[in-house]
Design a protein around this motif. Sequence first.
Motif, PDB file in Angstrom:
ATOM      1  N   LEU A  54     -11.984   3.067  -3.790  1.00 56.45           N
ATOM      2  CA  LEU A  54     -10.961   2.070  -3.507  1.00 56.45           C
ATOM      3  C   LEU A  54     -11.580   0.730  -3.112  1.00 56.45           C
ATOM      4  N   THR A  65      -2.184  10.465  -3.992  1.00 52.92           N
ATOM      5  CA  THR A  65      -3.555   9.957  -3.988  1.00 52.92           C
ATOM      6  C   THR A  65      -3.863   9.334  -2.632  1.00 52.92           C
ATOM      7  N   GLY A 104      -5.120   6.392  -2.241  1.00 55.86           N
ATOM      8  CA  GLY A 104      -4.657   5.018  -2.308  1.00 55.86           C
ATOM      9  C   GLY A 104      -3.206   4.880  -1.917  1.00 55.86           C
ATOM     10  N   GLN A 105      -2.364   5.817  -2.353  1.00 58.68           N
ATOM     11  CA  GLN A 105      -0.959   5.790  -1.969  1.00 58.68           C
ATOM     12  C   GLN A 105      -0.787   6.020  -0.471  1.00 58.68           C
ATOM     13  N   LEU A 137      -1.176   2.754   1.235  1.00 57.80           N
ATOM     14  CA  LEU A 137      -0.278   1.686   0.814  1.00 57.80           C
ATOM     15  C   LEU A 137       0.584   1.117   1.937  1.00 57.80           C
ATOM     16  N   ILE A 144      -9.341   1.126   4.668  1.00 54.72           N
ATOM     17  CA  ILE A 144     -10.369   1.725   3.811  1.00 54.72           C
ATOM     18  C   ILE A 144     -11.626   2.005   4.630  1.00 54.72           C
TER      19      ILE A 144
END
Length: 407
Positions: free
Chosen positions: A108, A253, A255-256, A259, A274
Amino acid sequence: MKKAFAVTLGILTAIGGFVDIGDLVANALVGARFGMSLAWVVVVGVVGICLFAEMSGRIAAVSGRPVFDLVRERLGPRAGVVNLGASFFVSLLTLAAEIGGASLALELATGVNYLLWVPGVAFVAWLVMWRVKFENMERVFGLLGLVLVVFAVALWALGPDWGELAGQLTSPPQAEGAPTYWYYAVALLGAAMTPYEVFFFSSGGVEEKWTREDLSVARANVFVGFPLGGLLSLAIAACAATVFLPVQAEVETLGQMMLPVGLGLGKIGLALVILGVFAATFGATLETALSCGYSISQYFGWQWGKLVRPVEAARFHTVLLVTVVLAAALILTTVDPIMVTEYSLVFSAAALPLTYLPVLMIANDPDYMGDHVNGRFTNALGTFYMVLLSVVAVAAIPLMLATKAGQ
């Protein structure tokens, strides 16, 4: 002053180390699908891990020996090897999930496929365990993991309907069936009471040379650090409930999962989350791998730990290397790290009685504990949890099969 500094730093380290890939994934998944209706499981899990971590820390401080060093002696070699096999399998699966999580965080951050990061993450983890002092290792990655407090800040920035979140505590979504609800309850409990945490905590106490005078340090780590880590878990679930539940979107995921922080705090928040996820998962990689080395070495009576030179604990460091290679190899098969995490939580829940029964037994043995054996309240609570964990262990695998892993 030195002891106060140790307590303060230990608390911060416990907070940063509590939230690993299992807590990140489980709480985000549950928040998106069930809102806050499973928050009670996090509370039960935090109380449980505090209970047994306090026992394991007390065992280390009073006896000068970690829990698994006493398991074979107290239970015998046959019962001990069953405990060893179950805990090692769960810890190895968890280690693979942590390596995968750290690699996904790097993907990411850089856009480079996570599989290309896996060998590097595994190598650096082994190098840190080989060369970095125990206290420095724990403090650096534990404190960096504190960046995950950004979830709590993002939740406030998102401006959720607090009344709606409070209402979800007692009202699970009607669309989800009871088996799925209880499957995720089991997964959340497995995430909060992961077996490696107790083995690492007691072995870490020996590494840091705890004595009876350090019981206050151990208890401060437990009773302040773990609950505050639990609050971070609830913040992750609340963020997911605020962003995903209203639109019936699932979190699939990493990343989700991040979010909501990006929506609430923008690019700076996303960069921080991150960093926090990488620090937490990489720190958990170190803890899980060390737990594998601790458990095997202590069972067989080998020299172990970072207090001695690697050449004097060669078998311990060989186990570390082999487990890291095996875990990395599992992720390199391209199996989904999130799926590995979900399965590791269920198997963790199934193995919980094997992990915590020896802790309860040893904490009640005056031959090891003298006048520091459990009191009546601790034993009553410990007995309640053993019954609960036994029920969870029996139900975990059937629930996973019946719901097709929560689908």
